[in-house]
Write a protein that holds these residues in place. Sequence first.
Motif, PDB file in Angstrom:
ATOM      1  N   PRO A 801       0.817  -1.232   0.000  1.00 20.14           N
ATOM      2  CA  PRO A 801       0.000   0.000   0.000  1.00 20.14           C
ATOM      3  C   PRO A 801       0.839   1.265   0.000  1.00 20.14           C
ATOM      4  O   PRO A 801       0.495   2.230  -0.670  1.00 20.14           O
ATOM      5  N   ASP A 802       1.933   1.279   0.745  1.00 20.07           N
ATOM      6  CA  ASP A 802       2.798   2.462   0.724  1.00 20.07           C
ATOM      7  C   ASP A 802       3.378   2.689  -0.673  1.00 20.07           C
ATOM      8  O   ASP A 802       3.479   3.833  -1.136  1.00 20.07           O
ATOM      9  N   ASP A 803       3.782   1.600  -1.327  1.00 20.97           N
ATOM     10  CA  ASP A 803       4.285   1.738  -2.694  1.00 20.97           C
ATOM     11  C   ASP A 803       3.199   2.268  -3.620  1.00 20.97           C
ATOM     12  O   ASP A 803       3.468   3.102  -4.499  1.00 20.97           O
ATOM     13  N   MET A 804       1.961   1.793  -3.444  1.00 20.67           N
ATOM     14  CA  MET A 804       0.867   2.229  -4.300  1.00 20.67           C
ATOM     15  C   MET A 804       0.642   3.723  -4.192  1.00 20.67           C
ATOM     16  O   MET A 804       0.337   4.401  -5.185  1.00 20.67           O
ATOM     17  N   THR A 870      -0.972  15.821  -0.057  1.00 19.83           N
ATOM     18  CA  THR A 870      -0.487  15.063   1.088  1.00 19.83           C
ATOM     19  C   THR A 870      -1.599  14.173   1.588  1.00 19.83           C
ATOM     20  O   THR A 870      -2.776  14.552   1.533  1.00 19.83           O
ATOM     21  N   ALA A 871      -1.242  13.004   2.102  1.00 19.55           N
ATOM     22  CA  ALA A 871      -2.252  12.070   2.572  1.00 19.55           C
ATOM     23  C   ALA A 871      -1.646  11.140   3.576  1.00 19.55           C
ATOM     24  O   ALA A 871      -0.442  11.007   3.678  1.00 19.55           O
ATOM     25  N   ALA A 872      -2.525  10.481   4.334  1.00 24.45           N
ATOM     26  CA  ALA A 872      -2.083   9.465   5.286  1.00 24.45           C
ATOM     27  C   ALA A 872      -1.720   8.210   4.535  1.00 24.45           C
ATOM     28  O   ALA A 872      -2.003   8.085   3.356  1.00 24.45           O
ATOM     29  N   PRO A 873      -1.040   7.242   5.191  1.00 20.49           N
ATOM     30  CA  PRO A 873      -0.692   5.995   4.519  1.00 20.49           C
ATOM     31  C   PRO A 873      -1.897   5.342   3.885  1.00 20.49           C
ATOM     32  O   PRO A 873      -2.981   5.336   4.448  1.00 20.49           O
ATOM     33  N   ALA A 874      -1.672   4.802   2.703  1.00 21.03           N
ATOM     34  CA  ALA A 874      -2.787   4.261   1.920  1.00 21.03           C
ATOM     35  C   ALA A 874      -3.335   2.998   2.517  1.00 21.03           C
ATOM     36  O   ALA A 874      -2.617   2.172   3.043  1.00 21.03           O
ATOM     37  N   VAL A 875      -4.653   2.833   2.429  1.00 22.45           N
ATOM     38  CA  VAL A 875      -5.322   1.583   2.765  1.00 22.45           C
ATOM     39  C   VAL A 875      -6.221   1.239   1.608  1.00 22.45           C
ATOM     40  O   VAL A 875      -7.123   2.021   1.267  1.00 22.45           O
ATOM     41  N   ALA A 876      -5.974   0.120   0.968  1.00 18.56           N
ATOM     42  CA  ALA A 876      -6.794  -0.287  -0.168  1.00 18.56           C
ATOM     43  C   ALA A 876      -8.026  -0.992   0.339  1.00 18.56           C
ATOM     44  O   ALA A 876      -7.941  -1.857   1.209  1.00 18.56           O
ATOM     45  N   GLU A 877      -9.195  -0.635  -0.202  1.00 24.62           N
ATOM     46  CA  GLU A 877     -10.445  -1.211   0.263  1.00 24.62           C
ATOM     47  C   GLU A 877     -11.240  -1.792  -0.891  1.00 24.62           C
ATOM     48  O   GLU A 877     -11.181  -1.307  -2.012  1.00 24.62           O
ATOM     49  N   THR A 878     -11.972  -2.829  -0.578  1.00 28.70           N
ATOM     50  CA  THR A 878     -12.963  -3.386  -1.479  1.00 28.70           C
ATOM     51  C   THR A 878     -14.238  -3.517  -0.675  1.00 28.70           C
ATOM     52  O   THR A 878     -14.317  -4.348   0.235  1.00 28.70           O
ATOM     53  N   GLY A 879     -15.233  -2.714  -0.988  1.00 28.40           N
ATOM     54  CA  GLY A 879     -16.412  -2.688  -0.146  1.00 28.40           C
ATOM     55  C   GLY A 879     -16.073  -2.063   1.176  1.00 28.40           C
ATOM     56  O   GLY A 879     -15.602  -0.948   1.287  1.00 28.40           O
ATOM     57  N   THR A 880     -16.272  -2.830   2.238  1.00 28.77           N
ATOM     58  CA  THR A 880     -15.942  -2.345   3.580  1.00 28.77           C
ATOM     59  C   THR A 880     -14.758  -3.063   4.155  1.00 28.77           C
ATOM     60  O   THR A 880     -14.421  -2.904   5.318  1.00 28.77           O
ATOM     61  N   ALA A 885      -1.606  -1.455   5.263  1.00 30.72           N
ATOM     62  CA  ALA A 885      -0.582  -0.832   4.413  1.00 30.72           C
ATOM     63  C   ALA A 885       0.638  -1.714   4.207  1.00 30.72           C
ATOM     64  O   ALA A 885       0.998  -2.052   3.113  1.00 30.72           O
ATOM     65  N   ALA A 886       1.332  -2.056   5.261  1.00 28.59           N
ATOM     66  CA  ALA A 886       2.572  -2.811   5.098  1.00 28.59           C
ATOM     67  C   ALA A 886       2.625  -3.910   6.133  1.00 28.59           C
ATOM     68  O   ALA A 886       2.187  -3.715   7.256  1.00 28.59           O
TER      69      ALA A 886
END
Length: 992
Positions: A801-804, A870-880, A885-886
């Motif tokens: 997620p951080d790489d994304m 700027t944003a917080a560390p990414a979290v990928a979601e599908t639905g809920t 992240a890592a």
Amino acid sequence: MNIQPYEKSPTALTGRGVTAILGPTNTGKTHMAIERMVAHSTGVIGLPLRLLAREVYQRVVQRVGPEHVALITGEEKIVPPKARYSVCTVEAMPRETTAAFVAIDEVQLAADLERGHIFTDRLLHLRGRDETLLLGAGTMRGLLEKLLPGISVITRPRMSVLTYSGSKKITRLPRRSAIVAFSSNEVYAIGELIRRQRGGAAIVLGALSPRTRNAQVALYQSGDVDYLVATDAIGMGLNLDVDHVAFAQNRKFDGFQFRDLSAAELGQIAGRAGRHVRDGTFGVTGHVDPFDDALVERIETHHFEPAKVLQWRTADFDFSSLKALRVSLETPPNREGLTKALPAADQRVLEHLANDEDVARLADSRARVALLWEACALPDYRKIAPAQHAEIVAAVYQDLARQGHVDEDYMADQVRRASSTEGEIDTLSHRIAQIRTWTFVSHRPGWLSDPTHWQEKTREIEDSLSDALHERLTKRFVDRRTSVLMKRLRENRMPEAEVSNAGEVLVEGHHVGEMQGFRFTADKTAEGEDARAVKTAAQKALAAEFETRAERFASSANGDLALSSEGVVRWLGAPVATLVAGDDPLRPRAILLADEQLTGPSRDKVAARVDRYVNFQIESQLKPLVDLKQADNLTGIARGLAFQLVENFGLLNRRDVAEEVRSLDQDARAALRRLGVRFGAYHIFVPALVKPGPAGLATLLWALANDGKDKPGYGDVVAALASGRTSLVTEPEFDRAFYRLAGYRNLGRRAVRVDILERLADLIRPALSWKIGQHERPEGAYDGSAFLVTPAMMSILGATPDDMEAILKGLGYRAEAKPADEVEKRLAELAPKPELEGAEASAAPAPADTSGEAESAPAPAASEAAAAATAAPAVAETGTESVNAAPVETAAEAEAVVEAEAEEPKPVLLWRPGRSERRRPQRGNERPNDANKGKGAKGRGPRQRHEGGPRKGGKGGENRNGPRQARPERPARIDPDSPFAKLAALKDQLKK
């Protein structure tokens, strides 16, 4: 000890019929014995060494023929049916014989602590029917006359003069010298020194097999080497062409202690100098002090202290029990001049086995006790500890006692262990000692069920090991090239030279250098006269070789050539040219790697063939670039775009050429596609070049043009591409251009393959084209204007997620952080309602068609805008469901993450296409944001692609993202060449 006078002894022996031939070395004693033996109808001669026995056997065979001569040693038996003469080692001589003649050589060994009792027994008891000869040193005269009254003694003078020459350095010893030492390490060290200084030396050690010793002696006798380094093994009857004997040591270990050699032992060894009537000399070398005058006189005149006692052991063994046998071995001698021998190897083994309960239990009869004593006679050729040797004897005896023969599997296993010819000198010597043990076993009558097979097998293995050992000794201690060249120089002859097919340059059959391609490399070990002769012979041989090779190279097939990643052209593995930058990146120059002897037409032929091969490689592997460069059907902007692709080796960022791409008409686009160009969402590139072969060549050509061959990472990125990596962590010290040339794009800390980025665009596109009310929400879609990172996106990129986050920002997307609960609530609201599902689905436009090229994908925002977000560390979601992240590394870290999440939930990143404001041109080329490309004519939100009809625009100003709806509308640029603009124009015409 109860010593009785000989004349009163009831077992007195007589010397009647016995003749002692005594004298120093080089008196012809052995030759006389051979002559006397063949004069009788039958005869037996005993010799101290298996090697000497083999030599005498050959001499007798030459006199009477092989069918009449037997060779009998502990490890070898050649017994023709009609044999009349037997040549034996003293240990293998029978205790009784009916032969007319008996001779025992080197009888002075009866005083030896280890083997003396065997010699004593034979000279006291073994007699020929008509004649018996005892051969040895003059020191034995007194004892023989005392022990054998009536013996006839004949003394023979030495046939040549032996003279002391003092002390000399090893490197100053004269030719045809033998250097004597008494440890293998010292022998090896001297051999190495002579090899470096004088071309080489033959090596003779007591531990060598007879075959190896014969081969080494032949090496010296033939004149291939002029020096012999040996132990006192040369002192026993070896007939050598030695002019000088030099003692590098005068102390030895005799099996019990280290001691100085006696004058008689020194005389025996020194006497090897000078043969027949040719005089010889002796002296010292190394760290040995010069001999004193008294010792020198005794050696030169052959006057030594007489032998005082002979070693003796009873031959009357009591086999009634094991204890009785041990007691009988302690029987003392009963006459003056004899002394009880120290326990020999067989007796020491017996003492060990007597304490073995299994062995003692088996030795329960006279026959089995006798069998045990026979097994104890197995020689310890390896010179290992008595306990270890006793284990082998015990195994052999137990098989003999229980089965009547040695177990075949056990024998096979032991033989197999000693059969390998791999290893160095000491390893092979040890294996020879092992196989000699089993050769001895194979020749013992009744010990094996198939003795013939094992005799042949062990003999074959010993011969192969001996040959391998001779080869290792010669390779280590003989520089054949130097010795041959020095010999030819002495003879004033020019050495013959040749060049093998493999490029090895040989002088008199010896390696002097190598011819690799068109370069000759001389052997750097050649020095002095050797180097001069090598150079002269090599130049003579190579005069015509360059022309011959040039012809072969000019007509060689492409399969014989190769271009390495270092830019070196190789012919059959040999370097012939190296590439450097030329005026055109696709036309590098070749510099020949050849000696000055390659000149004129021959050099021109080689250069032309190299150019043809390099051009072939470029035109075949980089054919799309060549086609783009030579495409005459391209004009205008298309031709300029093709030129940029060629200049950048087939890869452009789409945002860098967005204006040119918009200006292309459909015919120009089609022409570029036919040339292999793909218009992707993020790149304009040539997919055929994103392969290891073309990428490697493109990287090489770029490195040549930019002095990058020596930069870190050259070739490493291409290797990653060849392994199938879709992305990889970038190395800061690597030149970033390497990643681009291999088909990767640097995004954050990772480099991602460009074709994989287009697959990422295929996943993002439906998420951004989704509208509320559609039948099914695409994975990652949020509300039609933003998307969430999904596991599928991360999977194809091999990213975290951080790489994304870094990758998407690098592609021009902007992040918007929202609380996780708000995102979950919104996703629930966006879920289609069952009662509205049908109507909404019928009214909603269809998802964008992604089967073709991604020309309508949302264009990335400017890099400056992405960097500002700027944003917080990414979290990928599908639905809920969210993907963390890592991955954490330890339990403690996992616990800390859980606690942090419990305190404050992490925000979720929504990703939107970049802002569409215009930016100033950079580097002379306008780089507008391509995000508006998907909007309609009025700029009313993202354009939806529909099959079978024109697009349908929504209401202006609609924006489901809240505050952003107040943003003033800006006129969008319309691509007049887009199919949708043409459809709109057609619609207007129909209305009219």
